[in-house]
Design a protein around this motif. Structure first.
Motif, PDB file in Angstrom:
ATOM      1  N   VAL A 127      59.486  -1.466 -63.946  1.00  0.00           N
ATOM      2  CA  VAL A 127      59.541  -2.538 -63.010  1.00  0.00           C
ATOM      3  C   VAL A 127      58.340  -2.486 -62.063  1.00  0.00           C
ATOM      4  O   VAL A 127      57.923  -3.366 -61.543  1.00  0.00           O
ATOM      5  CB  VAL A 127      60.957  -2.046 -62.039  1.00  0.00           C
ATOM      6  N   CYS A 128      57.930  -0.941 -61.790  1.00  0.00           N
ATOM      7  CA  CYS A 128      56.772  -0.820 -61.308  1.00  0.00           C
ATOM      8  C   CYS A 128      55.436  -1.393 -61.974  1.00  0.00           C
ATOM      9  O   CYS A 128      54.722  -2.090 -61.237  1.00  0.00           O
ATOM     10  CB  CYS A 128      56.156   0.631 -60.932  1.00  0.00           C
ATOM     11  N   VAL A 129      55.352  -1.273 -63.202  1.00  0.00           N
ATOM     12  CA  VAL A 129      54.173  -2.202 -63.905  1.00  0.00           C
ATOM     13  C   VAL A 129      54.281  -3.526 -63.923  1.00  0.00           C
ATOM     14  O   VAL A 129      53.418  -4.359 -63.413  1.00  0.00           O
ATOM     15  CB  VAL A 129      54.486  -1.807 -65.202  1.00  0.00           C
ATOM     16  N   ALA A 130      55.516  -4.159 -63.705  1.00  0.00           N
ATOM     17  CA  ALA A 130      55.756  -5.775 -63.452  1.00  0.00           C
ATOM     18  C   ALA A 130      55.360  -5.968 -62.104  1.00  0.00           C
ATOM     19  O   ALA A 130      54.981  -7.117 -61.816  1.00  0.00           O
ATOM     20  CB  ALA A 130      57.225  -5.992 -63.813  1.00  0.00           C
ATOM     21  N   ALA A 166      43.123  -1.519 -59.179  1.00  0.00           N
ATOM     22  CA  ALA A 166      43.219  -1.843 -60.548  1.00  0.00           C
ATOM     23  C   ALA A 166      42.651  -0.668 -61.315  1.00  0.00           C
ATOM     24  O   ALA A 166      43.241  -0.377 -62.555  1.00  0.00           O
ATOM     25  CB  ALA A 166      42.061  -3.020 -60.728  1.00  0.00           C
ATOM     26  N   PHE A 167      41.761   0.114 -60.836  1.00  0.00           N
ATOM     27  CA  PHE A 167      41.453   1.489 -61.708  1.00  0.00           C
ATOM     28  C   PHE A 167      42.345   2.285 -61.584  1.00  0.00           C
ATOM     29  O   PHE A 167      42.823   2.910 -62.895  1.00  0.00           O
ATOM     30  CB  PHE A 167      40.115   1.884 -60.881  1.00  0.00           C
ATOM     31  N   CYS A 168      43.119   2.763 -60.381  1.00  0.00           N
ATOM     32  CA  CYS A 168      44.100   3.742 -60.448  1.00  0.00           C
ATOM     33  C   CYS A 168      45.386   3.216 -61.276  1.00  0.00           C
ATOM     34  O   CYS A 168      45.874   4.127 -61.889  1.00  0.00           O
ATOM     35  CB  CYS A 168      44.606   3.597 -58.819  1.00  0.00           C
ATOM     36  N   ILE A 169      45.607   1.974 -61.012  1.00  0.00           N
ATOM     37  CA  ILE A 169      47.061   1.821 -61.723  1.00  0.00           C
ATOM     38  C   ILE A 169      46.677   1.829 -63.454  1.00  0.00           C
ATOM     39  O   ILE A 169      47.467   2.456 -64.141  1.00  0.00           O
ATOM     40  CB  ILE A 169      47.202   0.070 -61.464  1.00  0.00           C
ATOM     41  N   VAL A 219      47.601   9.900 -57.698  1.00  0.00           N
ATOM     42  CA  VAL A 219      46.565   8.820 -57.843  1.00  0.00           C
ATOM     43  C   VAL A 219      47.458   7.673 -57.233  1.00  0.00           C
ATOM     44  O   VAL A 219      46.993   6.732 -56.664  1.00  0.00           O
ATOM     45  CB  VAL A 219      46.349   8.541 -59.401  1.00  0.00           C
ATOM     46  N   PHE A 220      48.675   7.460 -57.704  1.00  0.00           N
ATOM     47  CA  PHE A 220      49.649   6.336 -57.300  1.00  0.00           C
ATOM     48  C   PHE A 220      49.441   6.212 -55.654  1.00  0.00           C
ATOM     49  O   PHE A 220      49.870   5.435 -55.206  1.00  0.00           O
ATOM     50  CB  PHE A 220      51.033   6.448 -57.802  1.00  0.00           C
ATOM     51  N   CYS A 221      49.784   7.575 -54.986  1.00  0.00           N
ATOM     52  CA  CYS A 221      49.936   7.749 -53.813  1.00  0.00           C
ATOM     53  C   CYS A 221      48.654   7.061 -53.080  1.00  0.00           C
ATOM     54  O   CYS A 221      48.532   6.235 -51.928  1.00  0.00           O
ATOM     55  CB  CYS A 221      49.868   9.228 -53.197  1.00  0.00           C
ATOM     56  N   PHE A 222      47.482   7.264 -53.619  1.00  0.00           N
ATOM     57  CA  PHE A 222      46.005   6.953 -53.256  1.00  0.00           C
ATOM     58  C   PHE A 222      46.262   5.416 -53.247  1.00  0.00           C
ATOM     59  O   PHE A 222      45.573   4.753 -52.404  1.00  0.00           O
ATOM     60  CB  PHE A 222      44.875   7.265 -54.040  1.00  0.00           C
ATOM     61  N   SER A 223      46.757   4.847 -54.254  1.00  0.00           N
ATOM     62  CA  SER A 223      46.708   3.444 -54.486  1.00  0.00           C
ATOM     63  C   SER A 223      47.697   2.734 -53.497  1.00  0.00           C
ATOM     64  O   SER A 223      47.396   1.834 -52.971  1.00  0.00           O
ATOM     65  CB  SER A 223      47.409   2.957 -55.813  1.00  0.00           C
ATOM     66  N   PHE A 224      48.547   3.502 -53.021  1.00  0.00           N
ATOM     67  CA  PHE A 224      49.582   3.131 -52.128  1.00  0.00           C
ATOM     68  C   PHE A 224      48.971   2.980 -50.843  1.00  0.00           C
ATOM     69  O   PHE A 224      49.013   2.136 -49.641  1.00  0.00           O
ATOM     70  CB  PHE A 224      50.899   4.050 -51.865  1.00  0.00           C
ATOM     71  N   LEU A 225      48.089   4.037 -50.509  1.00  0.00           N
ATOM     72  CA  LEU A 225      47.318   4.021 -49.335  1.00  0.00           C
ATOM     73  C   LEU A 225      46.288   2.963 -49.128  1.00  0.00           C
ATOM     74  O   LEU A 225      46.068   2.414 -48.043  1.00  0.00           O
ATOM     75  CB  LEU A 225      46.531   5.362 -49.122  1.00  0.00           C
ATOM     76  N   ALA A 266      54.881  -1.521 -52.153  1.00  0.00           N
ATOM     77  CA  ALA A 266      56.132  -1.000 -52.290  1.00  0.00           C
ATOM     78  C   ALA A 266      56.139  -0.503 -53.974  1.00  0.00           C
ATOM     79  O   ALA A 266      56.667   0.672 -54.330  1.00  0.00           O
ATOM     80  CB  ALA A 266      57.271  -2.048 -52.393  1.00  0.00           C
ATOM     81  N   ALA A 267      55.667  -1.156 -54.902  1.00  0.00           N
ATOM     82  CA  ALA A 267      55.402  -0.510 -56.297  1.00  0.00           C
ATOM     83  C   ALA A 267      54.662   0.598 -56.392  1.00  0.00           C
ATOM     84  O   ALA A 267      55.162   1.585 -57.125  1.00  0.00           O
ATOM     85  CB  ALA A 267      55.035  -1.687 -57.070  1.00  0.00           C
ATOM     86  N   ALA A 268      53.598   0.814 -55.722  1.00  0.00           N
ATOM     87  CA  ALA A 268      52.864   1.772 -55.626  1.00  0.00           C
ATOM     88  C   ALA A 268      53.354   3.089 -55.265  1.00  0.00           C
ATOM     89  O   ALA A 268      53.248   4.392 -55.621  1.00  0.00           O
ATOM     90  CB  ALA A 268      51.190   1.725 -54.940  1.00  0.00           C
ATOM     91  N   LEU A 269      54.153   2.946 -54.020  1.00  0.00           N
ATOM     92  CA  LEU A 269      54.941   4.169 -53.532  1.00  0.00           C
ATOM     93  C   LEU A 269      56.293   4.574 -54.647  1.00  0.00           C
ATOM     94  O   LEU A 269      56.153   5.722 -54.801  1.00  0.00           O
ATOM     95  CB  LEU A 269      55.697   3.749 -52.073  1.00  0.00           C
ATOM     96  N   LEU A 270      56.672   3.537 -54.999  1.00  0.00           N
ATOM     97  CA  LEU A 270      57.796   3.866 -56.078  1.00  0.00           C
ATOM     98  C   LEU A 270      57.211   4.537 -57.077  1.00  0.00           C
ATOM     99  O   LEU A 270      57.926   5.392 -57.852  1.00  0.00           O
ATOM    100  CB  LEU A 270      58.587   2.656 -56.455  1.00  0.00           C
TER     101      LEU A 270
END
Length: 391
Positions: free
Chosen positions: A303-306, A208-211, A366-372, A273-277
């Motif tokens: 679309v990712c935000v949604a 949630a913080f990263c997003i 940062v998004f990659c970290f969220s994906f991990l 999937a959204a974090a990776l995209l």
């Protein structure tokens, strides 16, 4: 409707505040500085107050917190029309953030009250209404500024907030099965430790913080990025306005569909999937020079935000302990607002050293970290299921 009216009021503020500060006689440099301070003050208040409101929600119910928050926010917003200095505006904005419970608690009621196979759809509709308000609010603010002084727009904002509060009073009910803890014997620190030790809540709070760090931190910088692009479609400021709004339209269009898909395949695969995209799109934007490419990326980012924060909320619903719903969502929202506060601040610093394209490379990381984090959550969930005894 509560989500729509509150989002309209919040987004109107973006249009009214700079003109209000300008009318107070601030110079261009002071205007930029105080606009940032006043916006940050609201997020700071929300970050600090949400754990306390979550605790109160578990003790006395969520509807009383929503009513108290709505009335307090309407009053603080109305008082802004009488502010005579930037300091008074900053104080009122901070106090407004202290009455922030109505939007987060409306989401909590929807997430916890919806059937488990309809959480994605329900949260998607809430996201759609919030984003619709974010589009309508600035338009109403601009229309008011065409005929009135900025200070007269704040009573209109207050009226929208009060209308949302009336909707809460008339139509919102706490679920009958909610367990109210009249004698909560733990303190905030003990609540946080218990939530943090419950898997996968640490990963959800960090996500949630990263997003929000990425999404909110990018907003002040997009105008400069779009102005520097090649191949603008129009002349004048419409290029920036269209590029900024296309993300919101993508959220509005895709939220219900992605909500249904989330209910079908699960919230965690959608979040992953959204974090990776989003990470991939940040890399593309870091290298993009074409206005057309930027528009495509901003639409796909919508679309990712949604699919990002709604599925964080859906994951919390799946693992939250009964009786701790409001406290768990409160701490998660606090981390979310922490991202909203630090994103614009660090975004300005990083951009001054790395440039706007360097900021997008940072977003990709940062998004990659969220994906991990999402992959780690999947591993934790799998281990938990394997550890359950066979009956």
């Amino acid at each position: 409707m509560v989500q729509l009216f509150m989002s309209i009021a919040h987004s109107m503020y973006i249009t009214l505040l700079p003109r209000q500060l300008s009318d107070l006689g601030l110079s261009a440099e002071e205007l930029t500085t105080w606009t940032g301070i006043i916006f940050a003050g609201n997020f700071a208040a929300m970050m600090l107050i949400m754990p306390l409101l979550g605790r109160m929600g578990d003790r006395i119910g969520r509807k009383p917190i929503m009513l108290w928050s709505g009335l307090g926010m309407a009053l603080m917003t109305l008082l802004m029309s009488a502010a005579g200095s930037q300091i008074e505006m900053a104080v009122l904005r901070f106090l407004q953030g202290c009455f922030t419970g109505i939007l987060p608690f409306s989401m909590i009621l929807v997430v916890t009250g919806a059937p488990k196979d309809r959480v994605g759809v329900s949260v998607g509709k809430m996201q759609m209404m919030a984003e619709s308000g974010a589009v309508i609010g600035p338009l109403i603010g601009a229309l008011l500024l065409a005929f009135l002084q900025p200070r007269f727009g704040f009573p209109v904002m207050s009226a929208f907030i009060l209308t949302a509060t009336i909707f809460v009073w008339r139509f919102v009910q706490d679920p009958k099965e909610q367990k109210l803890l009249a004698e909560v014997k733990t303190n905030l620190w003990q609540d946080f430790r218990e939530i943090w030790r419950t898997k996968p809540f640490p990963q959800l709070m960090i996500s949630a913080f990263c997003i929000n760090f990425c999404l909110i931190g990018t907003v002040p910088l997009l105008g400069f990025f779009i102005e520097a692009a090649d191949g603008h479609w129009w002349t004048g400021g419409f290029n920036i306005g269209f590029a900024l709004s296309i993300t919101s339209f993508a959220v509005i269009l895709s939220s219900p569909l992605l909500g249904k898909l989330s209910d079908r395949i699960g919230a965690l695969p959608m979040l992953t999937a959204a974090a990776l995209l989003a990470s991939t799109l940040s890399v593309v934007q870091a290298m993009a020079h074409s206005y057309t490419m930027i528009i495509i990326c901003r639409f796909l980012m919508g679309v990712c935000v949604a699919a990002l924060l709604p599925n964080v909320q859906a994951q919390i619903r799946q693992y939250v302990r009964p009786g701790m719903e409001s406290r768990t969502f409160g701490f998660t929202n606090s981390w979310q607002f922490m991202g909203s506060l630090s994103g614009p601040a660090l975004g300005g610093v990083l951009t001054s050293y790395l440039g706007i394209r360097g900021w997008f490379w940072a977003l990709a990381l940062v998004f990659c970290f969220s994906f991990l984090q999402a992959l780690w959550m999947g591993r934790l969930v799998k281990e938990t299921h394997q550890a359950l005894p066979v009956t």
